[in-house]
Design an enzyme around this catalytic site. Structure first.
Site, mmCIF file in Angstrom:
data_model
loop_
_atom_site.group_PDB
_atom_site.id
_atom_site.type_symbol
_atom_site.label_atom_id
_atom_site.label_comp_id
_atom_site.label_asym_id
_atom_site.label_seq_id
_atom_site.Cartn_x
_atom_site.Cartn_y
_atom_site.Cartn_z
ATOM 1 N N ALA A 103 -33.404 40.429 81.731
ATOM 2 C CA ALA A 103 -34.322 39.303 81.657
ATOM 3 C C ALA A 103 -35.246 39.314 82.866
ATOM 4 O O ALA A 103 -34.956 39.945 83.885
ATOM 5 C CB ALA A 103 -33.549 37.996 81.609
ATOM 6 N N GLY A 146 -29.906 40.920 79.396
ATOM 7 C CA GLY A 146 -30.596 40.533 78.182
ATOM 8 C C GLY A 146 -30.981 41.720 77.323
ATOM 9 O O GLY A 146 -31.045 41.612 76.097
ATOM 10 N N GLU A 149 -27.978 42.515 75.367
ATOM 11 C CA GLU A 149 -27.797 41.469 74.357
ATOM 12 C C GLU A 149 -28.768 41.644 73.195
ATOM 13 O O GLU A 149 -28.394 41.485 72.027
ATOM 14 C CB GLU A 149 -27.977 40.096 75.009
ATOM 15 C CG GLU A 149 -26.829 39.750 75.941
ATOM 16 C CD GLU A 149 -27.084 38.503 76.760
ATOM 17 O OE1 GLU A 149 -26.218 37.616 76.776
ATOM 18 O OE2 GLU A 149 -28.156 38.415 77.396
ATOM 19 N N GLU A 169 -24.556 39.946 84.884
ATOM 20 C CA GLU A 169 -24.970 38.607 85.306
ATOM 21 C C GLU A 169 -24.076 38.018 86.395
ATOM 22 O O GLU A 169 -24.514 37.178 87.177
ATOM 23 C CB GLU A 169 -25.001 37.660 84.095
ATOM 24 C CG GLU A 169 -26.120 37.928 83.113
ATOM 25 C CD GLU A 169 -25.753 38.967 82.053
ATOM 26 O OE1 GLU A 169 -26.547 39.138 81.112
ATOM 27 O OE2 GLU A 169 -24.677 39.600 82.173
#
Length: 297
Positions: A103, A146, A149, A169
């Site tokens: 991200a 991300g 994901e 994370e």
């Protein structure tokens, strides 16, 4: 989400990658998609395969770090492709260096709880899960936080053996927020998922294939894994769209239902397909040893 340095502005060592030669504009997938805008953060490329769309994440200066602006464009493209009757499969990829390195940390670093919660931050990332068209992720390079994901949200996941997966994370004092803890656990089991999420360790595409996260890991780079994804997508696209949508639906239901309920759900969808024209066409063609000419109805 991803604490990796790759989600931040690149260091000097990456500047040669951040300033590529000006590419020629890719052709759109089909005539019906010629009205698609020229996006800034993604490219819609000509797959050279009938019925197949190819989307490439395109933020080279940030190794395809996932931002809100990128998802506005990606979701818009996915919506248009979903509505296009000629598109029966989609391939999603990045570059040799990164599928998506995580991200955009700079974008989210100053968010407060009230802002994130009230605006349902990163919820739009899951729009891809609402699509009925099969989506294949072709991963090379980094797929962290991300990026990992997003790859796991796709229906089939291919990767290079040297691809770099991870949910790091924990290194930022937070946890996966776009389904990483749930999908990774379902794919590889609780113990392995717990180890990866609690340690923040990365793992290769080769290991991801052994663990069952990746359907197949290949030698080579982005070209090789995209070629594999396009070949599979073209095979899927050669079948009846009605059956394709139904097949994706029942497999996804297996993630939500117990075995008894799942089998009953599958049987209902199976029965319903006897109301389609393509079921009659397919079985008649099989009996007559001919190639079916699908109507997608």
């Amino acid at each position: 989400m991803n604490p990796s340095r790759f989600a931040r502005p690149l260091s000097r060592s990456f500047r040669h990658f951040a300033q590529p030669a000006k590419p020629t504009l890719p052709r759109v997938v089909a005539r019906s998609l010629s009205s698609l805008p020229q996006y800034e953060n993604i490219l819609i490329e000509d797959s050279q395969k009938p019925g197949v769309a190819l989307i490439r994440l395109n933020r080279p200066k940030a190794l395809n770090a996932l931002s809100s602006a990128l998802f506005v464009e990606l979701n818009d493209a996915l919506k248009k492709l979903e509505e296009d009757p000629e598109t029966r499969a989609i391939v999603l990829t990045g570059s040799d260096k990164a599928f998506a390195a995580g991200a955009d940390i700079l974008e989210m670093s100053t968010l407060t709880f009230a802002e994130a919660y009230s605006k349902n931050f990163i919820a739009p990332w899951s729009y891809i899960m609402t699509l009925r068209t099969p989506i294949i992720a072709a991963v090379s390079g980094h797929a962290l936080g991300g990026g990992c994901e997003l790859a796991m949200m796709c229906d089939i996941l291919y990767a290079t053996k040297t691809a770099n997966f991870g949910q790091p994370e924990i290194k930022l004092g937070t946890i996966p927020g776009a389904g990483g803890s749930q999908r990774l656990t379902k794919a590889i089991g609780k113990s392995k998922a717990m180890e990866l999420i609690l340690t923040g360790n990365n793992y290769s595409g080769e290991q991801a294939e052994k663990d069952g996260l990746v359907a197949k890991a290949v030698d080579g780079g982005n070209k090789e894994v995209v070629d594999l994804a396009l070949t599979t997508a073209a095979k899927i696209a050669s079948y009846s769209r009605v059956a394709i949508v139904a097949a994706k639906e029942v497999v996804n239901k297996s993630q939500d239902l117990g075995i008894r309920e799942g089998v009953e759900y599958e049987r209902r969808i199976f029965h319903s397909l006897f109301g389609s024209q393509d079921q009659k066409i397919g079985m008649k063609a099989f009996a007559e040893k001919k190639k079916p000419e699908w109507t997608h109805s």
